[in-house]
Design an enzyme around this catalytic site. Structure first.
Site, PDB file in Angstrom:
ATOM      1  N   CYS A 233       0.865  -1.176  -0.079  1.00  0.00           N
ATOM      2  CA  CYS A 233       0.073  -0.023  -0.052  1.00  0.00           C
ATOM      3  C   CYS A 233       0.817   1.276  -0.154  1.00  0.00           C
ATOM      4  O   CYS A 233       1.919   1.264   0.737  1.00  0.00           O
ATOM      5  CB  CYS A 233      -1.025  -0.040   1.057  1.00  0.00           C
ATOM      6  SG  CYS A 233      -0.428   0.877   2.575  1.00  0.00           S
ATOM      7  N   GLU A 234       0.720   1.939  -0.858  1.00  0.00           N
ATOM      8  CA  GLU A 234       1.341   3.219  -1.142  1.00  0.00           C
ATOM      9  C   GLU A 234       1.248   4.375   0.185  1.00  0.00           C
ATOM     10  O   GLU A 234       1.916   5.055   0.337  1.00  0.00           O
ATOM     11  CB  GLU A 234       1.064   4.131  -2.389  1.00  0.00           C
ATOM     12  CG  GLU A 234      -0.370   4.806  -2.444  1.00  0.00           C
ATOM     13  CD  GLU A 234      -0.581   5.546  -3.602  1.00  0.00           C
ATOM     14  OE1 GLU A 234      -0.118   5.023  -4.820  1.00  0.00           O
ATOM     15  OE2 GLU A 234      -1.738   6.287  -3.753  1.00  0.00           O
ATOM     16  N   HIS A 235       0.287   4.091   1.042  1.00  0.00           N
ATOM     17  CA  HIS A 235       0.195   5.043   2.170  1.00  0.00           C
ATOM     18  C   HIS A 235       0.886   4.740   3.339  1.00  0.00           C
ATOM     19  O   HIS A 235       1.442   5.561   4.353  1.00  0.00           O
ATOM     20  CB  HIS A 235      -1.371   4.988   2.769  1.00  0.00           C
ATOM     21  CG  HIS A 235      -2.342   5.763   1.650  1.00  0.00           C
ATOM     22  ND1 HIS A 235      -3.645   5.320   1.734  1.00  0.00           N
ATOM     23  CD2 HIS A 235      -2.054   6.692   0.811  1.00  0.00           C
ATOM     24  CE1 HIS A 235      -4.135   5.823   0.601  1.00  0.00           C
ATOM     25  NE2 HIS A 235      -3.176   6.604  -0.061  1.00  0.00           N
ATOM     26  N   HIS A 236       1.229   3.495   3.605  1.00  0.00           N
ATOM     27  CA  HIS A 236       1.974   2.795   4.556  1.00  0.00           C
ATOM     28  C   HIS A 236       3.297   1.998   4.378  1.00  0.00           C
ATOM     29  O   HIS A 236       4.063   1.448   5.071  1.00  0.00           O
ATOM     30  CB  HIS A 236       0.940   2.156   5.708  1.00  0.00           C
ATOM     31  CG  HIS A 236      -0.136   2.940   5.947  1.00  0.00           C
ATOM     32  ND1 HIS A 236      -1.358   2.716   5.278  1.00  0.00           N
ATOM     33  CD2 HIS A 236      -0.475   3.861   6.991  1.00  0.00           C
ATOM     34  CE1 HIS A 236      -2.120   3.501   6.067  1.00  0.00           C
ATOM     35  NE2 HIS A 236      -1.525   4.204   6.860  1.00  0.00           N
TER      36      HIS A 236
ATOM     37  N   GLN B  41      -5.626  -0.483  -3.614  1.00  0.00           N
ATOM     38  CA  GLN B  41      -6.147  -1.622  -4.056  1.00  0.00           C
ATOM     39  C   GLN B  41      -7.158  -1.264  -5.434  1.00  0.00           C
ATOM     40  O   GLN B  41      -7.262  -1.861  -6.337  1.00  0.00           O
ATOM     41  CB  GLN B  41      -6.978  -2.234  -3.150  1.00  0.00           C
ATOM     42  CG  GLN B  41      -7.773  -3.522  -3.420  1.00  0.00           C
ATOM     43  CD  GLN B  41      -8.695  -4.111  -2.425  1.00  0.00           C
ATOM     44  OE1 GLN B  41      -8.170  -3.988  -1.115  1.00  0.00           O
ATOM     45  NE2 GLN B  41      -9.521  -4.991  -2.661  1.00  0.00           N
TER      46      GLN B  41
ATOM     47  N   HIS C  82      -5.319  -5.957   4.144  1.00  0.00           N
ATOM     48  CA  HIS C  82      -4.336  -4.876   4.328  1.00  0.00           C
ATOM     49  C   HIS C  82      -3.531  -4.918   5.588  1.00  0.00           C
ATOM     50  O   HIS C  82      -4.077  -5.150   6.533  1.00  0.00           O
ATOM     51  CB  HIS C  82      -4.793  -3.716   4.135  1.00  0.00           C
ATOM     52  CG  HIS C  82      -5.562  -3.433   2.835  1.00  0.00           C
ATOM     53  ND1 HIS C  82      -4.823  -2.451   1.863  1.00  0.00           N
ATOM     54  CD2 HIS C  82      -6.407  -4.003   2.153  1.00  0.00           C
ATOM     55  CE1 HIS C  82      -5.406  -2.513   0.694  1.00  0.00           C
ATOM     56  NE2 HIS C  82      -6.436  -3.502   0.809  1.00  0.00           N
TER      57      HIS C  82
ATOM     58  N   CYS D 193      -1.683  -3.066   6.865  1.00  0.00           N
ATOM     59  CA  CYS D 193      -1.870  -1.666   7.674  1.00  0.00           C
ATOM     60  C   CYS D 193      -3.274  -1.438   8.501  1.00  0.00           C
ATOM     61  O   CYS D 193      -3.137  -0.680   9.337  1.00  0.00           O
ATOM     62  CB  CYS D 193      -1.751  -0.328   6.891  1.00  0.00           C
ATOM     63  SG  CYS D 193      -3.031  -0.313   5.222  1.00  0.00           S
TER      64      CYS D 193
HETATM   65 ZN   LIG Z   1      -2.188   1.303   3.870  1.00  0.00          ZN
END
Ligand SMILES: [Zn+2]
Length: 203
Positions: free
Chosen positions: A88-91, A129, A157, A159
Site C-alpha cells: 500500500c502506498e500510504h504505509h 487496491q 491489508h 496496515c
Molecule cells: Zn495502508
C-alpha cells in the site's frame, strides 16, 4: 558502503543506496545495525524491496509478447483466484489477496498465463487496491479490445491488520467493470456466479 551511519542527523542524499537508507532506518528505530542478525539486513532488504517494486520495470508489450490469438469464441473467459502481493502506498505495508479477471472476447483471446503476469506487473508497485483493480481491467481492455472486462479484487491489508484499527479479519473488495460487464446485469451475474463457485470441478 559510502557513508558510515552515525547518530547525528544526516539527510539522505540521492547517492545513498536503498541499503544505506535501510541501515540508517535501523538506527532510527533504535536498532543496532552491527549486531549479528542485522549485519546483512540492509542488503537483503534492498533486494526484497527491489523485487516487490519490480513492476515499475515491466512493460505490457514484453509481457504479452505476441500471445494474442484470433479466435471466434465469444464465451466469457474467466481466470479466478489469481494470488497477488502488493504494497500500500500510504504505509508501505503489504496487502495481498486474490483477483478474478474475466473478459468477453471480440474475436481475439490472450494466452491465459499472461493474465497473472499483468496482475503482477501492477501489484509489484506501491499501490492502492482500487487503482490496481482498474489498471488490470483497463490494460486488458487496451490490449484485447474485448466486448467487456470484469475484475474483482479481494484483499487484506497489513496496515489495517497490524496497526490502526487492528482488524485482522476484515477484507476489502474492489471491482472494475468495463463494456458489457458494466452495461449488462446478466454478464455481471454470470461472472459473479463463476467466481463464487467454490467447489472446484477438477478435485
Ligand atoms: Zn495502508
Amino acid at each position: 558502503m559510502k557513508s558510515k551511519p552515525s547518530a547525528v542527523k544526516v539527510m539522505p542524499s540521492h547517492e545513498d543506496s536503498i541499503a544505506d537508507l535501510m541501515q540508517n532506518l535501523l538506527l532510527k528505530i533504535g536498532e543496532d545495525p552491527e549486531r549479528q542478525g542485522l549485519v546483512r539486513t540492509p542488503q537483503r532488504a534492498e533486494k526484497a524491496l527491489r523485487f516487490l517494486t519490480s513492476g515499475y520495470e515491466m512493460d505490457i508489450a514484453s509481457i504479452v509478447n505476441g500471445a494474442l490469438f484470433d479466435e471466434t469464441c465469444d464465451e466469457m473467459v474467466v481466470v479466478k483466484d489469481i494470488e497477488f502481493y502488493s504494497m500500500c502506498e500510504h504505509h508501505v505495508l503489504p496487502f495481498f489477496g486474490t483477483m478474478h479477471v474475466a473478459y468477453l472476447p471480440n474475436n481475439k483471446v490472450i494466452g491465459l498465463s499472461k493474465i497473472p503476469r499483468i496482475v503482477d506487473m501492477f501489484a509489484r508497485r506501491l499501490q492502492l487496491q482500487e487503482r490496481l483493480t482498474h489498471q488490470v481491467a483497463e490494460t486488458l481492455q487496451d490490449v484485447l479490445q474485448p466486448k467487456g472486462v470484469g475484475v474483482i479484487c479481494e484483499a487484506r491489508h497489513f496496515c489495517m491488520m497490524m496497526r490502526g484499527v487492528e482488524k485482522q479479519h476484515s477484507g476489502t473488495v474492489t471491482s472494475a467493470m468495463l463494456g458489457g460487464f458494466r452495461e449488462r446485469k446478466e454478464t455481471r451475474d454470470e461472472f459473479l456466479s463463476l467466481v463464487s463457485a467454490r467447489n472446484h470441478p477438477f478435485y
